[in-house]
Design a protein around this motif. Structure first.
Motif, PDB file in Angstrom:
ATOM      1  N   VAL A  69       0.847  -1.197   0.000  1.00 50.75           N
ATOM      2  CA  VAL A  69       0.000   0.000   0.000  1.00 50.75           C
ATOM      3  C   VAL A  69       0.882   1.246   0.000  1.00 50.75           C
ATOM      4  N   GLY A  70       1.910   1.266   0.843  1.00 47.77           N
ATOM      5  CA  GLY A  70       2.838   2.391   0.886  1.00 47.77           C
ATOM      6  C   GLY A  70       3.574   2.578  -0.425  1.00 47.77           C
ATOM      7  N   TRP A  71       3.972   1.475  -1.054  1.00 49.01           N
ATOM      8  CA  TRP A  71       4.668   1.518  -2.339  1.00 49.01           C
ATOM      9  C   TRP A  71       3.793   2.200  -3.383  1.00 49.01           C
ATOM     10  N   ILE A  72       2.515   1.883  -3.398  1.00 53.06           N
ATOM     11  CA  ILE A  72       1.577   2.496  -4.356  1.00 53.06           C
ATOM     12  C   ILE A  72       1.393   3.978  -4.040  1.00 53.06           C
ATOM     13  N   VAL A  73       1.189   4.300  -2.770  1.00 49.66           N
ATOM     14  CA  VAL A  73       0.986   5.697  -2.354  1.00 49.66           C
ATOM     15  C   VAL A  73       2.213   6.546  -2.696  1.00 49.66           C
ATOM     16  N   GLU A  74       3.414   5.994  -2.507  1.00 52.33           N
ATOM     17  CA  GLU A  74       4.652   6.710  -2.861  1.00 52.33           C
ATOM     18  C   GLU A  74       4.608   7.187  -4.309  1.00 52.33           C
TER      19      GLU A  74
END
Length: 152
Positions: free
Chosen positions: A120-125
């Motif tokens: 999820v963090g990878w996508i948000v980044e």
């Protein structure tokens, strides 16, 4: 991890640009007003230097948060690096380099950051944070440029 790089040429000496970029009061005055950024711990005024830390409190995405970073590399007037020691990111490293062009200075920012929360963090980044942080740095750098060029 995501990397954002910006550059801006400023008609001021390298020493002026370097010191303005590490000035805590100028930092809070040159970021977006809606973030309501303030220095709340560590070095809260003046010029931050080697080994020192600062905690900024700000509102991003309608959430009040704190980020503490320490100056981990310092070579006046050419470069300083601050690294997050606590905050919303999994990791963050901000390199500020200054290149003397005679009566002008090239100021280069390189920001490396990683969001928490795995995939999820990878996508948000990539979808949200990369553009947001690039706009944030560009805005701040334009404000610094205006102040530095008026000071000359």
């Amino acid at each position: 991890m995501v990397t954002v790089s910006t550059e801006i040429e400023i008609k001021a000496s390298i020493a002026v640009c370097f010191d303005m970029a590490r000035n805590i009061e100028l930092h809070t005055k040159t970021v977006w007003r809606h973030t309501q950024e303030s220095a709340v711990a560590g070095r809260t005024s003046g010029l931050i230097g080697e080994g020192e830390f600062v905690t900024f409190q700000a509102k991003h995405f309608l959430i009040r948060q704190k980020l503490t970073s320490r100056i981990t590399d310092y070579n006046r007037p050419y470069k300083f690096v601050d690294e997050m020691i606590s905050g919303a990111f999994k990791s963050m490293r901000h390199e500020q380099e200054f290149i003397d062009l005679g009566n002008r200075t090239l100021m280069r920012d390189t920001l490396h950051f990683e969001a928490p929360l795995g995939l999820v963090g990878w996508i948000v980044e990539r979808v949200i944070l990369k553009g947001y942080m690039e706009r944030f740095l560009n805005y701040r750098n334009k404000q610094l440029k205006e102040l530095a060029e008026r000071a000359v």
